[in-house]
Design an enzyme around this catalytic site. Structure first.
Site, PDB file in Angstrom:
ATOM      1  N   THR A  44       6.510  12.312   2.239  1.00 30.31           N
ATOM      2  CA  THR A  44       5.733  13.178   2.032  1.00 30.31           C
ATOM      3  C   THR A  44       6.575  13.706   0.600  1.00 30.31           C
ATOM      4  OG1 THR A  44       4.388  13.701   3.750  1.00 30.31           O
ATOM      5  CG2 THR A  44       4.632  15.515   2.729  1.00 30.31           C
ATOM      6  N   TRP A  46       8.406  13.143  -1.277  1.00 31.17           N
ATOM      7  CA  TRP A  46       8.840  12.776  -2.812  1.00 31.17           C
ATOM      8  C   TRP A  46       7.347  12.564  -4.018  1.00 31.17           C
ATOM      9  CZ3 TRP A  46      13.697  12.342  -3.477  1.00 31.17           C
ATOM     10  CH2 TRP A  46      14.323  12.437  -2.420  1.00 31.17           C
ATOM     11  N   GLY A  49       3.039  14.322  -7.826  1.00 28.12           N
ATOM     12  CA  GLY A  49       1.880  14.541  -8.964  1.00 28.12           C
ATOM     13  C   GLY A  49       1.006  15.438  -7.758  1.00 28.12           C
ATOM     14  N   GLY A  50       0.291  16.123  -6.356  1.00 24.32           N
ATOM     15  CA  GLY A  50      -0.112  16.325  -6.171  1.00 24.32           C
ATOM     16  C   GLY A  50      -1.260  16.237  -5.981  1.00 24.32           C
ATOM     17  N   GLU A 122      -5.148  13.116 -13.237  1.00 24.95           N
ATOM     18  CA  GLU A 122      -4.624  11.603 -13.312  1.00 24.95           C
ATOM     19  C   GLU A 122      -5.526  10.674 -13.654  1.00 24.95           C
ATOM     20  OE1 GLU A 122      -2.822  11.911  -9.420  1.00 24.95           O
ATOM     21  OE2 GLU A 122      -0.802  12.973 -10.473  1.00 24.95           O
ATOM     22  N   ASP A 223       6.397   0.897  11.193  1.00 24.29           N
ATOM     23  CA  ASP A 223       7.051   1.208  12.853  1.00 24.29           C
ATOM     24  C   ASP A 223       5.452   1.259  13.173  1.00 24.29           C
ATOM     25  OD1 ASP A 223       8.666   1.204  11.312  1.00 24.29           O
ATOM     26  OD2 ASP A 223       9.596   2.908  12.377  1.00 24.29           O
ATOM     27  N   HIS A 244       3.808   0.721  -8.395  1.00 24.93           N
ATOM     28  CA  HIS A 244       4.190   1.056  -9.407  1.00 24.93           C
ATOM     29  C   HIS A 244       4.786   0.097 -10.619  1.00 24.93           C
ATOM     30  CE1 HIS A 244       5.674   4.340 -12.055  1.00 24.93           C
ATOM     31  NE2 HIS A 244       4.784   5.255 -11.352  1.00 24.93           N
ATOM     32  N   ARG A 290      -2.481   1.437 -14.508  1.00 25.71           N
ATOM     33  CA  ARG A 290      -0.863   0.839 -13.686  1.00 25.71           C
ATOM     34  C   ARG A 290      -0.967  -0.830 -12.815  1.00 25.71           C
ATOM     35  NH1 ARG A 290       0.222   4.732  -9.017  1.00 25.71           N
ATOM     36  NH2 ARG A 290       1.230   6.851 -10.257  1.00 25.71           N
ATOM     37  N   HIS A 351       4.965   1.300  -4.115  1.00 24.95           N
ATOM     38  CA  HIS A 351       4.079   2.507  -3.737  1.00 24.95           C
ATOM     39  C   HIS A 351       3.824   3.546  -2.059  1.00 24.95           C
ATOM     40  CE1 HIS A 351       5.006   5.799  -5.993  1.00 24.95           C
ATOM     41  NE2 HIS A 351       3.859   6.016  -6.069  1.00 24.95           N
ATOM     42  N   GLU A 375      -0.884   7.795   5.542  1.00 25.88           N
ATOM     43  CA  GLU A 375      -0.476   6.404   5.274  1.00 25.88           C
ATOM     44  C   GLU A 375      -0.829   5.357   6.154  1.00 25.88           C
ATOM     45  OE1 GLU A 375       2.333   6.172   1.722  1.00 25.88           O
ATOM     46  OE2 GLU A 375       1.977   3.832   1.479  1.00 25.88           O
ATOM     47  N   ARG A 386      -5.537   2.485  -4.436  1.00 25.96           N
ATOM     48  CA  ARG A 386      -6.117   3.343  -3.353  1.00 25.96           C
ATOM     49  C   ARG A 386      -5.995   4.585  -5.878  1.00 25.96           C
ATOM     50  NH1 ARG A 386      -1.381   7.936  -3.794  1.00 25.96           N
ATOM     51  NH2 ARG A 386      -0.273   6.600  -5.092  1.00 25.96           N
ATOM     52  N   SER A 391      -4.065  10.275  -1.767  1.00 25.16           N
ATOM     53  CA  SER A 391      -3.486  10.087  -0.496  1.00 25.16           C
ATOM     54  C   SER A 391      -3.226  11.058   0.714  1.00 25.16           C
ATOM     55  CB  SER A 391      -2.643   8.742  -0.324  1.00 25.16           C
ATOM     56  OG  SER A 391      -1.869   9.275  -1.384  1.00 25.16           O
TER      57      SER A 391
HETATM   58  C1  LIG Z   1       7.552   9.003  -4.672  1.00 23.50           C
HETATM   59  C2  LIG Z   1       6.673   8.665  -4.744  1.00 23.50           C
HETATM   60  C3  LIG Z   1       5.084  10.321  -5.399  1.00 23.50           C
HETATM   61  C4  LIG Z   1       3.929   9.832  -4.483  1.00 23.50           C
HETATM   62  N1  LIG Z   1       3.475  10.768  -5.117  1.00 23.50           N
HETATM   63  C5  LIG Z   1       2.015  11.462  -4.558  1.00 23.50           C
HETATM   64  C6  LIG Z   1       1.494  12.473  -5.267  1.00 23.50           C
HETATM   65  O1  LIG Z   1       1.279  13.072  -6.150  1.00 23.50           O
HETATM   66  N2  LIG Z   1       0.107  12.586  -4.106  1.00 23.50           N
HETATM   67  C7  LIG Z   1      -0.091  11.766  -3.356  1.00 23.50           C
HETATM   68  O2  LIG Z   1      -1.385  11.961  -2.876  1.00 23.50           O
HETATM   69  N3  LIG Z   1       0.249  10.756  -2.432  1.00 23.50           N
HETATM   70  C8  LIG Z   1       1.526  10.405  -3.594  1.00 23.50           C
HETATM   71  N4  LIG Z   1       2.071   9.793  -2.645  1.00 23.50           N
HETATM   72  C9  LIG Z   1       1.875   8.867  -1.179  1.00 23.50           C
HETATM   73  C10 LIG Z   1       2.503  10.007  -0.682  1.00 23.50           C
HETATM   74  O3  LIG Z   1       3.477  10.791  -0.974  1.00 23.50           O
HETATM   75  C11 LIG Z   1       2.008   9.544   1.265  1.00 23.50           C
HETATM   76  O4  LIG Z   1       1.231   8.442   1.523  1.00 23.50           O
HETATM   77  C12 LIG Z   1       2.248  10.585   2.145  1.00 23.50           C
HETATM   78  O5  LIG Z   1       3.335  11.543   1.991  1.00 23.50           O
HETATM   79  C13 LIG Z   1       2.720   9.786   3.548  1.00 23.50           C
HETATM   80  O6  LIG Z   1       2.695  10.422   4.550  1.00 23.50           O
HETATM   81  P1  LIG Z   1       2.785  11.006   5.952  1.00 23.50           P
HETATM   82  O7  LIG Z   1       2.801  11.870   6.586  1.00 23.50           O
HETATM   83  O8  LIG Z   1       1.539   9.568   6.165  1.00 23.50           O
HETATM   84  O9  LIG Z   1       3.984   9.814   5.924  1.00 23.50           O
HETATM   85  P2  LIG Z   1       5.477  10.085   5.445  1.00 23.50           P
HETATM   86  O10 LIG Z   1       5.818  11.417   4.853  1.00 23.50           O
HETATM   87  O11 LIG Z   1       6.132   8.958   4.905  1.00 23.50           O
HETATM   88  O12 LIG Z   1       6.150  10.429   6.620  1.00 23.50           O
HETATM   89  C14 LIG Z   1       6.691   9.582   7.795  1.00 23.50           C
HETATM   90  C15 LIG Z   1       7.384  10.119   9.391  1.00 23.50           C
HETATM   91  O13 LIG Z   1       7.181   9.060   9.838  1.00 23.50           O
HETATM   92  C16 LIG Z   1       8.536   9.604  11.217  1.00 23.50           C
HETATM   93  N5  LIG Z   1       8.361   8.020  11.076  1.00 23.50           N
HETATM   94  C17 LIG Z   1       7.796   6.790  11.344  1.00 23.50           C
HETATM   95  N6  LIG Z   1       8.647   5.535  11.867  1.00 23.50           N
HETATM   96  C18 LIG Z   1       9.294   6.210  12.277  1.00 23.50           C
HETATM   97  C19 LIG Z   1       9.240   6.049  13.733  1.00 23.50           C
HETATM   98  N7  LIG Z   1       9.314   4.942  15.105  1.00 23.50           N
HETATM   99  N8  LIG Z   1      10.019   7.022  15.259  1.00 23.50           N
HETATM  100  C20 LIG Z   1      10.208   8.030  14.302  1.00 23.50           C
HETATM  101  N9  LIG Z   1       9.445   8.887  13.735  1.00 23.50           N
HETATM  102  C21 LIG Z   1       8.972   7.687  12.740  1.00 23.50           C
HETATM  103  C22 LIG Z   1       9.995   9.190   9.197  1.00 23.50           C
HETATM  104  O14 LIG Z   1      10.723   9.706   9.969  1.00 23.50           O
HETATM  105  C23 LIG Z   1       8.931  10.360   8.776  1.00 23.50           C
HETATM  106  O15 LIG Z   1       9.309  11.488   9.441  1.00 23.50           O
HETATM  107  C24 LIG Z   1       3.829   9.747  -3.382  1.00 23.50           C
HETATM  108  C25 LIG Z   1       4.516   8.547  -2.442  1.00 23.50           C
HETATM  109  C26 LIG Z   1       5.657   8.014  -3.023  1.00 23.50           C
HETATM  110  C27 LIG Z   1       6.664   7.449  -2.563  1.00 23.50           C
END
Ligand SMILES: Cc1cc2nc3c(=O)[nH]c(=O)nc-3n(C[C@H](O)[C@H](O)[C@H](O)COP(=O)(O)OP(=O)(O)OC[C@H]3O[C@@H](n4cnc5c(N)ncnc54)[C@H](O)[C@@H]3O)c2cc1C
Length: 538
Positions: A44, A46, A49-50, A122, A223, A244, A290, A351, A375, A386, A391
């Site tokens: 999240t 990193w 875009g938005g 986008e 995980d 990507h 892409r 990605h 995710e 996607r 996301s």
């Molecule tokens: C560089 C980059 C750019 C992106 N740009 C965009 C964008 O512009 N727009 C968009 O919609 N999406 C974008 N994405 C995708 C989007 O950022 C992710 O899909 C989204 O942030 C995922 O959020 P999440 O809360 O599911 O997981 P995450 O934000 O990945 O958080 C996972 C959490 O789980 C914790 N965790 C994992 N395993 C364990 C465990 N075993 N025990 C305890 N804690 C654990 C981690 O510590 C972390 O706190 C981008 C991704 C990347 C990498």
């Protein structure tokens, strides 16, 4: 000494999904939000875009739905797409209410009913519908939600806690299937604590770290997918991994994306001998979509046996390059690459994980009391590919719907009674951590080579054989040595790798992000790949 803790809701993950779920729960509930590193260590933070949403009066739900269906290669679940898009406006309003500093539109005439925030467009979207905070949207959202969570005394934010496995009635040999919490390694004490909870939520992010090159931070090890699978949940569509096309290739540069805008402004892809190659793959050359550009780069790297290709913008005036791409310019310069004079070494990078733990519209998995959001989950929204910025939207919409579902069940679910502690009596400290490091490297390399952008049945068979050997070795290690973050992640990555390989083997066609030379065509009927975990009696 290990600890026994009890919470109403245990949220494993502190990214967009986990924080939005926690903040949508009532303040009388005791909630723990865990992160295996520091709180910001998920993807999240990193996201650049938005967030996609229907916000402008000229845009429609139908248009966003159709764009998502088109991107998804016939495999999106239309009900999930519609559900997500229909809730997009209220999810964004909730973020605005939390105080997220989205970029404002200087030209909006708010008095005439115009939308006050700037919307960008986008790939794949037929309207301007991406709300953003400059080019660091994820960081802005994360910081705002974290500030809000810190102000809520009922939310405990626990860093450096690595969930090892879920505790279920089945695992304990009790009647029933319910999830009762999780075993969690406290990295400070080295002990595995027992977290009992009425409801447990997996918000652990994706699994892109299974590949050698990835744009994701280190913790993206799948995980949640592996824990859910071991607990008895079905997983779906894990063969669809989005790559990507251009990530900086440098031994010291971790996960740095070179924005697609660089190609948009005239950047050219070249082989190590300087030759251009994209016209051979697509008439749009460097401006192709892409997945086509990523596939072409992968093809050339494998054909020539080279480590990277080059993205060249040095033919443009230096001032133009510096003013349009200040971040890329500065970042590359720190690695000794002056992009106004030299081409940038690049590789495609894993990605986004489109598949995951199967859930319904309330975030419920197959195991009662266990939810999965963000995710790590599979909702049916992304199909075989996607669409950009959908996301983060999915994290907020399902974070809110899962919270509402938990609230609706509060009266029916009691706190679990005392749970057995983690048994570490049979294990010792490992003196062979080199094995873990070696297995990590081996796994990520063969996944890249055999289960990457272009697949064949033979490569998948090779990968399956190797992952089986690794899993046996890891199981033995896991049974004999104390758990560490590296070992937990390796075990999960290998498990998810196996699930990805099996999913890819089942798909006898090329569709969306899954491309195999043995089945280059698309079958008439679009079907999900659903894997069913073995039961304990199997
Ligand atoms: C560089 C980059 C750019 C992106 N740009 C965009 C964008 O512009 N727009 C968009 O919609 N999406 C974008 N994405 C995708 C989007 O950022 C992710 O899909 C989204 O942030 C995922 O959020 P999440 O809360 O599911 O997981 P995450 O934000 O990945 O958080 C996972 C959490 O789980 C914790 N965790 C994992 N395993 C364990 C465990 N075993 N025990 C305890 N804690 C654990 C981690 O510590 C972390 O706190 C981008 C991704 C990347 C990498």
């Amino acid at each position: 000494m290990s600890q026994q803790l009890q919470h109403d809701v245990l949220v494993i993950g502190s990214g967009a999904a986990g924080l939005s779920l926690a903040l949508n729960l009532p303040s009388h509930l005791r909630i723990a939000v865990l992160s295996k590193g520091d709180l910001a260590n998920g993807s999240t933070f990193w996201a650049q875009g938005g967030v996609a949403a229907v916000l402008d009066d000229t845009d429609t739900v139908q248009s966003h739905v159709e764009d998502t269906l088109n991107a998804g290669g016939g495999l999106c679940h239309e009900d999930a797409v519609r559900f997500t898009v229909e809730h997009s406006r209220e999810a964004i309003q909730w973020l605005i209410d939390q105080g997220v500093p989205f970029t404002r539109d200087e030209h909006a005439s708010v008095d005439d009913g115009g939308f006050e925030f700037h919307l960008t467009r986008e790939g794949g979207h037929s309207h301007r519908r991406i709300i953003h905070a400059a080019d660091a949207t994820g960081a802005a959202i994360f910081k705002t939600l974290l500030d809000q969570a810190r102000q809520r005394p009922n939310i405990e934010l626990l860093e450096q806690r690595v969930a090892v496995d879920l505790i279920t009635e089945r695992r304990l040999g009790l009647d029933g299937e319910r999830c009762l919490g999780a075993y969690v390694l406290n990295r400070a004490s080295g002990e595995v604590d027992t977290f009992g909870a009425r409801f447990t939520v997996l918000a652990t992010g994706g699994a892109a770290k299974v590949y050698l090159y990835t744009s994701n931070p280190d913790g993206a090890c799948g995980d949640g997918i592996a824990m859910a699978w071991r607990a008895g949940c079905r997983v779906a569509n894990l063969e669809f991994n989005q790559f990507h096309p251009t990530c900086l290739y440098h031994p010291q540069a971790k996960s740095f994306l070179i924005t697609e805008a660089l190609r948009g402004e005239g950047g050219l892809l070249r082989l190590p001998n300087g030759e251009r190659f994209m016209e051979r793959f697509d008439p749009r050359a460097e401006l192709g979509p892409r997945d086509i550009v990523a596939r072409a780069i992968d093809h050339e790297m494998k054909r020539l046996g080279v480590d990277c290709v080059y993205l060249d913008i040095s033919h443009k005036p230096a001032e133009f390059v510096k003013s349009h791409f200040p971040t890329v310019y500065e970042r590359c310069l720190t690695f000794g690459i002056d992009i106004t004079r030299q081409p940038i070494p690049v590789v495609p990078a894993a990605h986004y994980t489109c598949g995951g733990v199967m859930i319904d519209q309330d975030g419920r998995t197959d195991v009662p009391g266990l939810y999965a959001i963000g995710e790590t989950s599979f909702t049916g929204l992304h199909g075989a590919n996607r669409m950009a910025s959908n996301s983060l939207l999915e994290c907020f919409v399902y974070g809110r719907s899962a919270a509402a579902d938990i609230v609706a069940q509060l009266d029916q679910v009691e706190m679990p009674r005392a749970l057995p502690c983690w048994d570490a009596s049979q294990v010792t400290d490992s003196d062979e951590d080199v094995i873990i490091a070696h297995n990590w490297d081996e796994l990520r390399r063969f996944m890249w080579d055999y289960v990457g952008i272009v697949r064949t049945s033979k490569r998948l068979q090779r990968a399956e054989h190797r992952v089986r050997l690794l899993l046996d070795e890891i199981d033995e290690f896991y049974s004999n040595y104390k758990v560490s973050r590296d070992l937990i992640e390796l075990r999960n990555l290998a498990q998810v790798a196996e699930l990805m390989i099996h999913s890819a083997m089942q798909r006898k066609e090329s569709r969306g992000l899954h491309y195999t030379l043995d089945y280059p065509g698309m079958l008439p009927e679009a079907l999900d790949t659903i894997l069913q975990p073995p039961t304990f009696s199997d």
